[in-house]
Design an enzyme around this catalytic site. Structure first.
Site, PDB file in Angstrom:
ATOM      1  N   HIS A 145     -15.760  -2.518   9.651  1.00  0.00           N
ATOM      2  CA  HIS A 145     -15.149  -1.642   9.976  1.00  0.00           C
ATOM      3  C   HIS A 145     -16.811  -0.561  10.631  1.00  0.00           C
ATOM      4  CE1 HIS A 145     -11.163  -0.977   8.517  1.00  0.00           C
ATOM      5  NE2 HIS A 145     -11.440  -2.311   8.991  1.00  0.00           N
ATOM      6  N   ASN A 174       0.548  -1.601   0.018  1.00  0.00           N
ATOM      7  CA  ASN A 174       0.359   0.157   0.569  1.00  0.00           C
ATOM      8  C   ASN A 174       0.944   1.131  -0.155  1.00  0.00           C
ATOM      9  OD1 ASN A 174      -2.438   0.866   0.420  1.00  0.00           O
ATOM     10  ND2 ASN A 174      -2.593   1.248   2.014  1.00  0.00           N
ATOM     11  N   ARG A 213      -1.242 -10.848  12.994  1.00  0.00           N
ATOM     12  CA  ARG A 213      -2.483  -9.766  12.352  1.00  0.00           C
ATOM     13  C   ARG A 213      -1.641  -9.631  10.488  1.00  0.00           C
ATOM     14  NH1 ARG A 213      -6.430  -7.966  11.692  1.00  0.00           N
ATOM     15  NH2 ARG A 213      -5.822  -5.159  10.918  1.00  0.00           N
ATOM     16  N   GLU A 239       0.223  -6.376  11.157  1.00  0.00           N
ATOM     17  CA  GLU A 239      -0.428  -6.138   9.864  1.00  0.00           C
ATOM     18  C   GLU A 239       0.928  -5.632   8.997  1.00  0.00           C
ATOM     19  OE1 GLU A 239      -3.456  -3.658  10.422  1.00  0.00           O
ATOM     20  OE2 GLU A 239      -2.535  -1.761   9.536  1.00  0.00           O
ATOM     21  N   ASP A 297      -9.113  -0.500  16.971  1.00  0.00           N
ATOM     22  CA  ASP A 297      -7.598  -0.070  16.216  1.00  0.00           C
ATOM     23  C   ASP A 297      -6.538   0.743  16.734  1.00  0.00           C
ATOM     24  OD1 ASP A 297      -5.227  -0.309  14.814  1.00  0.00           O
ATOM     25  OD2 ASP A 297      -5.742  -0.445  13.496  1.00  0.00           O
ATOM     26  N   GLU A 354      -6.485  -3.215  19.042  1.00  0.00           N
ATOM     27  CA  GLU A 354      -4.788  -3.570  17.739  1.00  0.00           C
ATOM     28  C   GLU A 354      -3.933  -2.783  18.295  1.00  0.00           C
ATOM     29  OE1 GLU A 354      -6.944  -4.249  14.661  1.00  0.00           O
ATOM     30  OE2 GLU A 354      -4.993  -3.581  12.919  1.00  0.00           O
ATOM     31  N   TYR A 409      -7.102   8.636  12.949  1.00  0.00           N
ATOM     32  CA  TYR A 409      -6.871   7.323  12.178  1.00  0.00           C
ATOM     33  C   TYR A 409      -9.307   6.811  12.231  1.00  0.00           C
ATOM     34  CZ  TYR A 409      -7.353   2.434  10.249  1.00  0.00           C
ATOM     35  OH  TYR A 409      -7.322   1.169  10.060  1.00  0.00           O
ATOM     36  N   HIS A 421      -3.727   1.887  15.970  1.00  0.00           N
ATOM     37  CA  HIS A 421      -3.161   2.328  15.493  1.00  0.00           C
ATOM     38  C   HIS A 421      -1.541   2.808  15.693  1.00  0.00           C
ATOM     39  CE1 HIS A 421      -2.510   3.172  10.720  1.00  0.00           C
ATOM     40  NE2 HIS A 421      -3.435   2.142  10.732  1.00  0.00           N
ATOM     41  N   HIS A 423      -4.512  -8.826   8.373  1.00  0.00           N
ATOM     42  CA  HIS A 423      -5.017  -8.147   7.893  1.00  0.00           C
ATOM     43  C   HIS A 423      -6.253  -8.290   6.636  1.00  0.00           C
ATOM     44  CE1 HIS A 423      -3.376  -4.275   6.289  1.00  0.00           C
ATOM     45  NE2 HIS A 423      -4.303  -3.123   6.978  1.00  0.00           N
TER      46      HIS A 423
HETATM   47  C1  GCO Z   1      -6.382  -1.856   9.320  1.00  0.00           C
HETATM   48  C2  GCO Z   1      -5.685  -1.328   8.899  1.00  0.00           C
HETATM   49  C3  GCO Z   1      -5.025  -0.262   8.143  1.00  0.00           C
HETATM   50  C4  GCO Z   1      -4.304   0.327   6.990  1.00  0.00           C
HETATM   51  C5  GCO Z   1      -3.438   0.751   6.430  1.00  0.00           C
HETATM   52  C6  GCO Z   1      -2.331   1.337   6.346  1.00  0.00           C
HETATM   53  O1  GCO Z   1      -6.367  -2.555  10.516  1.00  0.00           O
HETATM   54  O2  GCO Z   1      -6.991  -1.882   8.441  1.00  0.00           O
HETATM   55  O3  GCO Z   1      -4.070  -0.194  10.332  1.00  0.00           O
HETATM   56  O4  GCO Z   1      -6.833   0.291   7.770  1.00  0.00           O
HETATM   57  O5  GCO Z   1      -4.171   1.786   7.980  1.00  0.00           O
HETATM   58  O6  GCO Z   1      -3.505  -0.779   6.513  1.00  0.00           O
HETATM   59  O7  GCO Z   1      -1.513   0.944   4.961  1.00  0.00           O
HETATM   60 MG    MG Z   2      -4.743  -1.857  11.829  1.00  0.00          MG
END
Ligand code: GCO
Ligand code: MG
Length: 407
Positions: free
Chosen positions: A122, A37, A287, A266, A214, A240, A160, A216, A316
């Site tokens: 989500h 990504n 993940r 992830e 999450d 997460e 986020y 993040h 992920h």
């Molecule tokens: C999730 C992730 C994504 C990331 C993205 C970054 O849990 O789905 O945190 O939303 O931000 O994949 O490239």
């Molecule tokens: Mg995430």
């Protein structure tokens, strides 16, 4: 049997999917996903310039040996670009192998352990009411597990995974700017408000709903430990990325203070990124994605290590993963004795389905893997010709005093 050619395609509806197609002398082809990504051209170039020239002439049935060949011969091992490129080759080889055998990949792995795989959606909201509306929508669609991200009062930017006030929170997907957007983060405001969100959601939706969240990578280990302890009464399915997991030992502090399930991985691309946290049983869900994680061959190895340590899978599934890697994960999910849950966002738009025809499908909170030979996803090159690459960036994050922080 020999590999005769391989081609890389970059593009897709709203995403720069990196799709690898490997051709053989028996008319069978295989598909792999190398979508890293916001850095998509790099694995594409890596495949074209370095890996594909070596691949021509190899026997596609020897997927383990080919994986080892590229992993060991690179010399400068691992990293997301290398592992996405190797991962795409690996997926395509499992696809070919399944097609030769006339079996879906899950049967090559050991067969189905379940019919449907639990997925989570989500939900997001710029405030609690919008979040509750978004969650109700997913409940109506049959989801029993929902990730929740909520706007924090007074936070300078939404944060986020959070829709702006006037955006459609039900179908919100993070947008990436042509240059990095700036996000401002205030840890204190987040820590004070988020427990109230969980309290309200439990009151609103009851005890059965699986609620995920999450962070993040935004907290320090001590903050994450205190937060995890505080939200324990709300019975989260998982918390997460509470901290950036570069330092695996920092997770010990969270574990010492809380039993909230932790999901991480992830951003990982190999077993070596998560070995310690799995062996010390510092996490509950791994993940890693099939795309950046070196494909089915390497992720399977991680799943097996995780199983010994009571760690379940929670792969992920952000929209950046094409339906090909989602399929690779669906086959792992169908087989894995320690399957937990799958993040689910990618399939389902008409344009995406036209580019990647398949009969993998969502129904009633679960993902149903295709029974077709191989991965069970095709790739329409005519559709692919409609799309071009377009550069995007993840946002950057600063604290309120201007200090750089983690996105
Ligand atoms: C999730 C992730 C994504 C990331 C993205 C970054 O849990 O789905 O945190 O939303 O931000 O994949 O490239
Ligand atoms: Mg995430």
């Amino acid at each position: 049997m020999k590999i005769t050619d391989a081609k890389v395609f970059v593009g897709g509806p709203g995403k720069n999917y990196v799709t690898l197609k490997i051709y053989t002398d028996q008319g069978i082809y295989g598909l792999g996903d190398a979508t890293l990504n916001n850095r998509e051209t790099l694995p594409a170039k890596y495949l074209e310039d370095y890996l594909i020239p070596c691949l021509i002439g190899m026997d596609p049935r020897r997927s383990e040996d080919i994986w080892q060949y590229f992993y060991r011969s690179t010399y400068f091992r691992r990293g997301p670009i290398t592992m996405s490129a190797i991962g795409a080759i690996d997926m395509a080889l499992w696809d070919i192998k399944g097609k030769i055998a006339g079996l879906p990949v899950y049967d090559l792995l050991g067969g189905k352990s379940r019919d449907g795989a639990l997925v989570y959606a989500h939900a997001t909201g710029s405030d609690l009411d919008q979040l509750i509306d978004s969650m109700s929508y997913y409940r109506e669609q049959g989801y029993t597990a929902i990730r929740v991200q909520c706007g924090i009062p007074g936070m300078p930017t939404p944060g986020y995974g959070i829709a702006g006030k006037d955006e459609d929170a039900r179908h919100y997907i993070t947008k990436y700017g042509a240059l990095p957007d700036l996000e401002i983060w205030d840890t204190g405001k987040y820590l004070r408000y988020m427990p109230k969100v969980f309290e309200r959601l439990r009151a609103e939706f009851g005890d059965e709903l699986k609620i995920l969240h999450d962070v993040h990578h935004r907290l320090l280990p001590r903050e994450a430990a205190a937060f995890a302890k505080e939200v324990e009464p709300f019975d989260l399915y998982w918390l997460e990325d509470p901290t950036p997991a570069d330092d695996q030992t920092s997770l010990r502090l969270i574990r010492q203070h809380s039993t909230v399930p932790i999901a991480i991985g992830e951003v990982f691309n190999s077993l070596w990124d998560c070995r310690q946290m799995i062996e010390e049983e510092l996490i509950d869900f791994i993940r890693i994605a099939a795309t950046y994680g070196g494909g089915i061959t390497h992720v399977r190895r991680i799943v097996d290590l995780a199983a010994i340590h009571h760690v379940r899978t929670g792969f992920h599934g952000a929209p950046s993963h094409s339906p090909i890697s989602m399929a690779a994960q669906a086959h792992l999910n169908a087989w894995a004795p320690n399957f937990g849950i799958q993040e689910y966002l990618v399939l389902g738009t008409e344009a995406c389905d036209a580019l990647f025809p398949s009969d993998h499908h969502y129904a009633e909170g679960e993902f149903h893997v295709s029974d077709a030979p191989g991965l069970g996803v095709d790739f329409d090159e005519k559709e692919a010709a409609k799309y071009a690459y377009s550069r995007g960036y993840h946002p950057v994050v600063r604290l309120t005093d201007g200090t750089m922080w983690n996105y």
